[in-house]
Write a protein that holds these residues in place. Structure first.
Motif, mmCIF file in Angstrom:
data_model
loop_
_atom_site.group_PDB
_atom_site.id
_atom_site.type_symbol
_atom_site.label_atom_id
_atom_site.label_comp_id
_atom_site.label_asym_id
_atom_site.label_seq_id
_atom_site.Cartn_x
_atom_site.Cartn_y
_atom_site.Cartn_z
ATOM 1 N N GLU A 5 -50.072 100.460 -41.112
ATOM 2 C CA GLU A 5 -50.607 99.794 -39.934
ATOM 3 C C GLU A 5 -52.048 100.202 -39.646
ATOM 4 O O GLU A 5 -52.711 99.582 -38.821
ATOM 5 C CB GLU A 5 -49.723 100.094 -38.717
ATOM 6 C CG GLU A 5 -48.304 99.559 -38.836
ATOM 7 C CD GLU A 5 -48.259 98.048 -39.080
ATOM 8 O OE1 GLU A 5 -49.097 97.329 -38.486
ATOM 9 O OE2 GLU A 5 -47.418 97.608 -39.880
ATOM 10 N N ALA A 6 -52.514 101.263 -40.294
ATOM 11 C CA ALA A 6 -53.892 101.717 -40.098
ATOM 12 C C ALA A 6 -54.487 102.105 -41.442
ATOM 13 O O ALA A 6 -53.800 102.678 -42.296
ATOM 14 C CB ALA A 6 -53.939 102.905 -39.138
ATOM 15 N N LYS A 102 -58.612 93.069 -40.458
ATOM 16 C CA LYS A 102 -58.733 92.755 -39.037
ATOM 17 C C LYS A 102 -57.880 91.548 -38.679
ATOM 18 O O LYS A 102 -57.174 91.553 -37.654
ATOM 19 C CB LYS A 102 -60.201 92.491 -38.692
ATOM 20 C CG LYS A 102 -60.429 92.173 -37.221
ATOM 21 C CD LYS A 102 -61.910 91.934 -36.935
ATOM 22 C CE LYS A 102 -62.122 91.607 -35.456
ATOM 23 N NZ LYS A 102 -63.574 91.364 -35.165
ATOM 24 N N LYS A 106 -54.499 95.042 -38.518
ATOM 25 C CA LYS A 106 -54.489 96.452 -38.902
ATOM 26 C C LYS A 106 -55.579 97.219 -38.146
ATOM 27 O O LYS A 106 -56.641 96.681 -37.848
ATOM 28 C CB LYS A 106 -54.718 96.611 -40.410
ATOM 29 C CG LYS A 106 -53.750 95.814 -41.277
ATOM 30 C CD LYS A 106 -52.306 96.235 -41.102
ATOM 31 C CE LYS A 106 -51.392 95.461 -42.045
ATOM 32 N NZ LYS A 106 -49.962 95.815 -41.864
ATOM 33 N N ARG A 107 -55.302 98.462 -37.864
ATOM 34 C CA ARG A 107 -56.312 99.328 -37.259
ATOM 35 C C ARG A 107 -57.190 99.902 -38.370
ATOM 36 O O ARG A 107 -56.684 100.296 -39.424
ATOM 37 C CB ARG A 107 -55.633 100.437 -36.459
ATOM 38 C CG ARG A 107 -54.789 99.907 -35.319
ATOM 39 C CD ARG A 107 -54.036 101.018 -34.614
ATOM 40 N NE ARG A 107 -54.934 101.890 -33.837
ATOM 41 C CZ ARG A 107 -54.522 102.953 -33.159
ATOM 42 N NH1 ARG A 107 -53.237 103.298 -33.179
ATOM 43 N NH2 ARG A 107 -55.389 103.696 -32.481
ATOM 44 N N ILE A 108 -58.488 99.945 -38.140
ATOM 45 C CA ILE A 108 -59.449 100.350 -39.168
ATOM 46 C C ILE A 108 -60.357 101.431 -38.591
ATOM 47 O O ILE A 108 -60.896 101.278 -37.491
ATOM 48 C CB ILE A 108 -60.309 99.159 -39.643
ATOM 49 C CG1 ILE A 108 -59.431 97.967 -40.053
ATOM 50 C CG2 ILE A 108 -61.216 99.575 -40.785
ATOM 51 C CD1 ILE A 108 -60.221 96.688 -40.270
ATOM 52 N N ALA A 109 -60.539 102.520 -39.343
ATOM 53 C CA ALA A 109 -61.474 103.563 -38.935
ATOM 54 C C ALA A 109 -62.198 104.084 -40.168
ATOM 55 O O ALA A 109 -61.792 103.830 -41.314
ATOM 56 C CB ALA A 109 -60.752 104.691 -38.206
ATOM 57 N N TYR A 131 -66.102 96.350 -37.038
ATOM 58 C CA TYR A 131 -64.756 96.341 -37.625
ATOM 59 C C TYR A 131 -64.006 97.647 -37.362
ATOM 60 O O TYR A 131 -62.778 97.688 -37.501
ATOM 61 C CB TYR A 131 -64.834 96.125 -39.139
ATOM 62 C CG TYR A 131 -65.153 94.711 -39.545
ATOM 63 C CD1 TYR A 131 -64.177 93.716 -39.510
ATOM 64 C CD2 TYR A 131 -66.435 94.357 -39.970
ATOM 65 C CE1 TYR A 131 -64.465 92.413 -39.883
ATOM 66 C CE2 TYR A 131 -66.734 93.057 -40.350
ATOM 67 C CZ TYR A 131 -65.743 92.092 -40.302
ATOM 68 O OH TYR A 131 -66.025 90.806 -40.670
ATOM 69 N N GLU A 133 -62.564 100.972 -35.375
ATOM 70 C CA GLU A 133 -62.109 101.468 -34.078
ATOM 71 C C GLU A 133 -62.843 102.746 -33.695
ATOM 72 O O GLU A 133 -63.179 102.960 -32.530
ATOM 73 C CB GLU A 133 -60.604 101.711 -34.139
ATOM 74 C CG GLU A 133 -59.971 102.137 -32.847
ATOM 75 C CD GLU A 133 -58.460 102.236 -32.950
ATOM 76 O OE1 GLU A 133 -57.893 103.067 -32.216
ATOM 77 O OE2 GLU A 133 -57.846 101.510 -33.770
ATOM 78 N N LEU A 158 -55.548 108.279 -33.827
ATOM 79 C CA LEU A 158 -54.711 107.090 -33.978
ATOM 80 C C LEU A 158 -53.383 107.224 -33.240
ATOM 81 O O LEU A 158 -52.806 106.228 -32.805
ATOM 82 C CB LEU A 158 -54.434 106.826 -35.463
ATOM 83 C CG LEU A 158 -55.597 106.289 -36.286
ATOM 84 C CD1 LEU A 158 -55.272 106.349 -37.768
ATOM 85 C CD2 LEU A 158 -55.935 104.851 -35.876
#
Length: 216
Positions: A5-6, A102, A106-109, A131, A133, A158
């Protein structure tokens, strides 16, 4: 197939094609000041993915080169400014993978050993800052990769189980940091010399399009 999910991306060599840029900046400094000549494969094998301080220590241990962090910081920053970091290209499919992740919710870092100024300059130039977080950069941690601290900090921010998070890296240094933090890792490199050092990764691919196929 895992349902992550990330996604935590490395920067240099993963999202941006910066290793030739750094090599072209470092090689004249090493040659002119210390009489040391390295080729690009040497750079990838011995220096890429490491912090400035580690590389200074490596120069001393392996070639007896005595220099200071202050001197190398000044010289490398001057070289980067002259070369203009905005000329660093994105890796193929970098914007594509960020957009698709995105779109998929999905979470993006970003988790990088580079400084925030580099992130802002290069990703800002390419319009990609939005894009992400958050950014874990060199300023954020006491110990950089291969220490797991950057990834542990990202996991903490997260607030998700590590099983739902995956790292995308291009060097053995980053791979070690991610796996020590308990994360799965997709290794992506078009360089054969680097892929040979990434066999412990959960997946090894040659480009971000192949990584995208695994992530989605």
């Amino acid at each position: 197939m895992e349902q992550w999910e990330a996604v935590l991306f490395d920067l240099d060599g993963t999202l941006i094609d910066s290793e030739h840029f750094y090599y072209r900046s470092w090689q004249p400094i090493l040659a002119e000041n210390f009489g040391l000549t390295i080729d690009f494969d040497d750079w990838l094998r011995l220096f890429a993915g490491h912090t400035l301080l580690r590389n200074i220590e490596f120069l001393k241990t392996n070639w007896g080169i005595e220099t200071s962090e202050a001197f190398m910081w000044k010289e490398t920053r001057a070289a980067y400014a002259q070369a203009d970091m905005r000329t660093i290209a994105l890796m193929p499919h970098a914007e594509e993978i960020l957009q698709q992740l995105k779109n998929a919710g999905k979470r993006i870092a970003l988790v990088t050993s580079s400084y925030q100024t580099t992130v802002d300059t290069v990703l800002g130039h390419h319009g990609l800052l939005g894009y992400f977080e958050f950014f874990i950069t060199r300023e954020c941690v006491t110990q950089a990769k291969p220490n797991p601290e950057p990834y542990l900090q990202a996991v903490s921010r997260l607030q998700m189980p590590v099983a739902q998070i995956v790292a995308v890296e291009d060097t053995a240094t980053g791979l070690r940091a991610a796996q020590t933090a308990g994360l799965a890792c997709i290794a992506v490199s078009r360089q054969a010399v680097e892929r040979a050092r990434l066999t412990a990764a959960d997946y090894i691919v040659e480009n971000l399009r192949e990584a995208n196929d695994i992530l989605l």
